[in-house]
Design a protein around this motif. Sequence first.
Motif, PDB file in Angstrom:
ATOM      1  N   THR A 141       0.851  -1.199   0.000  1.00 26.10           N
ATOM      2  CA  THR A 141       0.000   0.000   0.000  1.00 26.10           C
ATOM      3  C   THR A 141       0.879   1.238   0.000  1.00 26.10           C
ATOM      4  O   THR A 141       1.931   1.278   0.625  1.00 26.10           O
ATOM      5  CB  THR A 141      -0.923   0.039   1.231  1.00 26.10           C
ATOM      6  N   LEU A 142       0.418   2.261  -0.707  1.00 23.48           N
ATOM      7  CA  LEU A 142       1.138   3.527  -0.777  1.00 23.48           C
ATOM      8  C   LEU A 142       0.146   4.671  -0.709  1.00 23.48           C
ATOM      9  O   LEU A 142      -0.950   4.593  -1.270  1.00 23.48           O
ATOM     10  CB  LEU A 142       1.948   3.625  -2.078  1.00 23.48           C
ATOM     11  N   SER A 143       0.532   5.743  -0.026  1.00 18.99           N
ATOM     12  CA  SER A 143      -0.239   6.986  -0.018  1.00 18.99           C
ATOM     13  C   SER A 143       0.680   8.108  -0.499  1.00 18.99           C
ATOM     14  O   SER A 143       1.877   8.113  -0.202  1.00 18.99           O
ATOM     15  CB  SER A 143      -0.747   7.319   1.389  1.00 18.99           C
ATOM     16  N   ILE A 144       0.111   9.035  -1.257  1.00 18.88           N
ATOM     17  CA  ILE A 144       0.872  10.178  -1.755  1.00 18.88           C
ATOM     18  C   ILE A 144       0.167  11.456  -1.326  1.00 18.88           C
ATOM     19  O   ILE A 144      -1.052  11.573  -1.447  1.00 18.88           O
ATOM     20  CB  ILE A 144       0.996  10.145  -3.286  1.00 18.88           C
ATOM     21  N   ARG A 145       0.942  12.384  -0.824  1.00 19.54           N
ATOM     22  CA  ARG A 145       0.415  13.699  -0.460  1.00 19.54           C
ATOM     23  C   ARG A 145       1.070  14.730  -1.361  1.00 19.54           C
ATOM     24  O   ARG A 145       2.286  14.868  -1.380  1.00 19.54           O
ATOM     25  CB  ARG A 145       0.706  14.010   1.011  1.00 19.54           C
ATOM     26  N   GLY A 146       0.264  15.438  -2.098  1.00 19.26           N
ATOM     27  CA  GLY A 146       0.813  16.430  -3.009  1.00 19.26           C
ATOM     28  C   GLY A 146       1.255  15.785  -4.302  1.00 19.26           C
ATOM     29  O   GLY A 146       0.465  15.589  -5.223  1.00 19.26           O
ATOM     30  N   THR A 147       2.524  15.423  -4.361  1.00 13.59           N
ATOM     31  CA  THR A 147       3.054  14.779  -5.556  1.00 13.59           C
ATOM     32  C   THR A 147       4.217  13.875  -5.172  1.00 13.59           C
ATOM     33  O   THR A 147       4.809  14.027  -4.106  1.00 13.59           O
ATOM     34  CB  THR A 147       3.521  15.837  -6.578  1.00 13.59           C
ATOM     35  N   ALA A 148       4.523  12.940  -6.059  1.00 15.84           N
ATOM     36  CA  ALA A 148       5.673  12.052  -5.864  1.00 15.84           C
ATOM     37  C   ALA A 148       6.303  11.802  -7.221  1.00 15.84           C
ATOM     38  O   ALA A 148       5.618  11.772  -8.244  1.00 15.84           O
ATOM     39  CB  ALA A 148       5.254  10.741  -5.210  1.00 15.84           C
ATOM     40  N   ILE A 149       7.626  11.627  -7.229  1.00 14.44           N
ATOM     41  CA  ILE A 149       8.373  11.367  -8.459  1.00 14.44           C
ATOM     42  C   ILE A 149       9.173  10.093  -8.269  1.00 14.44           C
ATOM     43  O   ILE A 149       9.846   9.916  -7.241  1.00 14.44           O
ATOM     44  CB  ILE A 149       9.297  12.542  -8.805  1.00 14.44           C
ATOM     45  N   PHE A 150       9.101   9.202  -9.248  1.00 13.62           N
ATOM     46  CA  PHE A 150       9.782   7.912  -9.158  1.00 13.62           C
ATOM     47  C   PHE A 150      10.792   7.790 -10.300  1.00 13.62           C
ATOM     48  O   PHE A 150      10.418   7.649 -11.457  1.00 13.62           O
ATOM     49  CB  PHE A 150       8.777   6.766  -9.228  1.00 13.62           C
ATOM     50  N   HIS A 151      12.088   7.824  -9.959  1.00 18.02           N
ATOM     51  CA  HIS A 151      13.155   7.551 -10.919  1.00 18.02           C
ATOM     52  C   HIS A 151      13.645   6.122 -10.682  1.00 18.02           C
ATOM     53  O   HIS A 151      14.847   5.871 -10.530  1.00 18.02           O
ATOM     54  CB  HIS A 151      14.298   8.547 -10.749  1.00 18.02           C
ATOM     55  N   THR A 152      12.720   5.200 -10.643  1.00 15.23           N
ATOM     56  CA  THR A 152      13.019   3.803 -10.371  1.00 15.23           C
ATOM     57  C   THR A 152      11.830   2.969 -10.818  1.00 15.23           C
ATOM     58  O   THR A 152      10.748   3.501 -11.088  1.00 15.23           O
ATOM     59  CB  THR A 152      13.290   3.593  -8.868  1.00 15.23           C
ATOM     60  N   ASP A 153      11.986   1.652 -10.899  1.00 12.46           N
ATOM     61  CA  ASP A 153      10.857   0.778 -11.180  1.00 12.46           C
ATOM     62  C   ASP A 153       9.932   0.740  -9.965  1.00 12.46           C
ATOM     63  O   ASP A 153      10.391   0.813  -8.817  1.00 12.46           O
ATOM     64  CB  ASP A 153      11.343  -0.634 -11.510  1.00 12.46           C
ATOM     65  N   VAL A 154       8.628   0.614 -10.222  1.00 11.03           N
ATOM     66  CA  VAL A 154       7.643   0.668  -9.147  1.00 11.03           C
ATOM     67  C   VAL A 154       6.622  -0.443  -9.328  1.00 11.03           C
ATOM     68  O   VAL A 154       6.145  -0.689 -10.445  1.00 11.03           O
ATOM     69  CB  VAL A 154       6.921   2.033  -9.137  1.00 11.03           C
ATOM     70  N   ASP A 155       6.257  -1.115  -8.223  1.00  5.02           N
ATOM     71  CA  ASP A 155       5.184  -2.112  -8.209  1.00  5.02           C
ATOM     72  C   ASP A 155       4.331  -1.834  -6.975  1.00  5.02           C
ATOM     73  O   ASP A 155       4.778  -2.045  -5.850  1.00  5.02           O
ATOM     74  CB  ASP A 155       5.765  -3.524  -8.167  1.00  5.02           C
ATOM     75  N   ILE A 156       3.106  -1.325  -7.177  1.00  3.71           N
ATOM     76  CA  ILE A 156       2.241  -0.928  -6.067  1.00  3.71           C
ATOM     77  C   ILE A 156       0.924  -1.681  -6.174  1.00  3.71           C
ATOM     78  O   ILE A 156       0.200  -1.561  -7.165  1.00  3.71           O
ATOM     79  CB  ILE A 156       1.973   0.592  -6.094  1.00  3.71           C
ATOM     80  N   ASP A 157       0.597  -2.446  -5.130  1.00  7.51           N
ATOM     81  CA  ASP A 157      -0.645  -3.220  -5.138  1.00  7.51           C
ATOM     82  C   ASP A 157      -1.875  -2.336  -4.994  1.00  7.51           C
ATOM     83  O   ASP A 157      -2.914  -2.611  -5.582  1.00  7.51           O
ATOM     84  CB  ASP A 157      -0.635  -4.255  -4.011  1.00  7.51           C
ATOM     85  N   ARG A 158      -1.760  -1.278  -4.200  1.00  8.93           N
ATOM     86  CA  ARG A 158      -2.957  -0.448  -3.961  1.00  8.93           C
ATOM     87  C   ARG A 158      -2.554   0.964  -3.544  1.00  8.93           C
ATOM     88  O   ARG A 158      -1.705   1.150  -2.670  1.00  8.93           O
ATOM     89  CB  ARG A 158      -3.834  -1.063  -2.881  1.00  8.93           C
ATOM     90  N   ILE A 159      -3.173   1.939  -4.206  1.00 11.93           N
ATOM     91  CA  ILE A 159      -3.051   3.327  -3.796  1.00 11.93           C
ATOM     92  C   ILE A 159      -4.403   3.994  -4.072  1.00 11.93           C
ATOM     93  O   ILE A 159      -5.032   3.740  -5.100  1.00 11.93           O
ATOM     94  CB  ILE A 159      -1.912   4.048  -4.545  1.00 11.93           C
TER      95      ILE A 159
END
Length: 283
Positions: A141-159
């Motif tokens: 699980t992931l939560s984002i406030r405002g904004t987020a930047i990913f300079h990497t591979d990402v695997d998120i089950d739920r946001i």
Amino acid sequence: MNYNYFLPCFVSAAAILAAGGALAQQCVQAPSCAELGYTDSVADCTDNGVLYCPFDKSKVFCRQEDGSCERTCDELLAENNCLRYNDGDTIRGTFHQDICLFGTVTGSSVTLNRATVWDAGKRWPVCESEMNGRARLDLTTLSIRGTAIFHTDVDIDRISYTRSQHWSAEFHGNTRMQVLIESDFSYTPALELDFYGELDETGTSYKKTTNEISLICSPECNANLSGRCEVDIYQQGADVTYCSKYAGGGSCDKEVIFNCDNDGGGNNAGVCTEKTGTCPTSW
């Protein structure tokens, strides 16, 4: 062209001249400008300044651009306030700063508050030797406030994305993600997701990334809510496949899959093509 060198120490011009005089009295030739490290020309140096050879003003030493020697990986992490996570580490909590990954990092209940996640080896080449494979953030699980930047591979089950807590995100690696858009009778702003290719070693062209996004819209089943779960997909140098599932219940249920191809340049937003099939249960 700039050339940067590192000299362990410098002797003052007066000391060198004094040494030169002493050597002359002993009939020993003074060291040359090249032997002292003055191997550049003024044209080679940047505005950071030059050091002139006391024997030949046409021979100089270019100061380093940052005024110091090269940083180690640990020094760069500390100076840029980037939290280090090694391959196999577990991550949890709220983060307000940069995160640097050295391999696959797993976790749950992570919140990014205007934070950036980096592949450490791609951010700083000096860190490449400490990497254990390609960096990847694998979260339940992931939560984002405002904004987020990913300079990497990402695997998120739920946001989740809600009217009261809307956010946006940029992805510069390969992405798999499931987003639950929790709408209601009030207007929910469109979710903005931006996907980019990964810049190659030259920094001038993109390596295409692959992105698979599952969007689940779950408002109450009401005909007036049609179109309330809106998503703006921007892509540049990236392939994006996204599945939009309206899970309102009963006659409100519908599933649509779109495929957005990109040849490595330009913005293909708005020209995605619909595919046949049903949304996967998870990506």
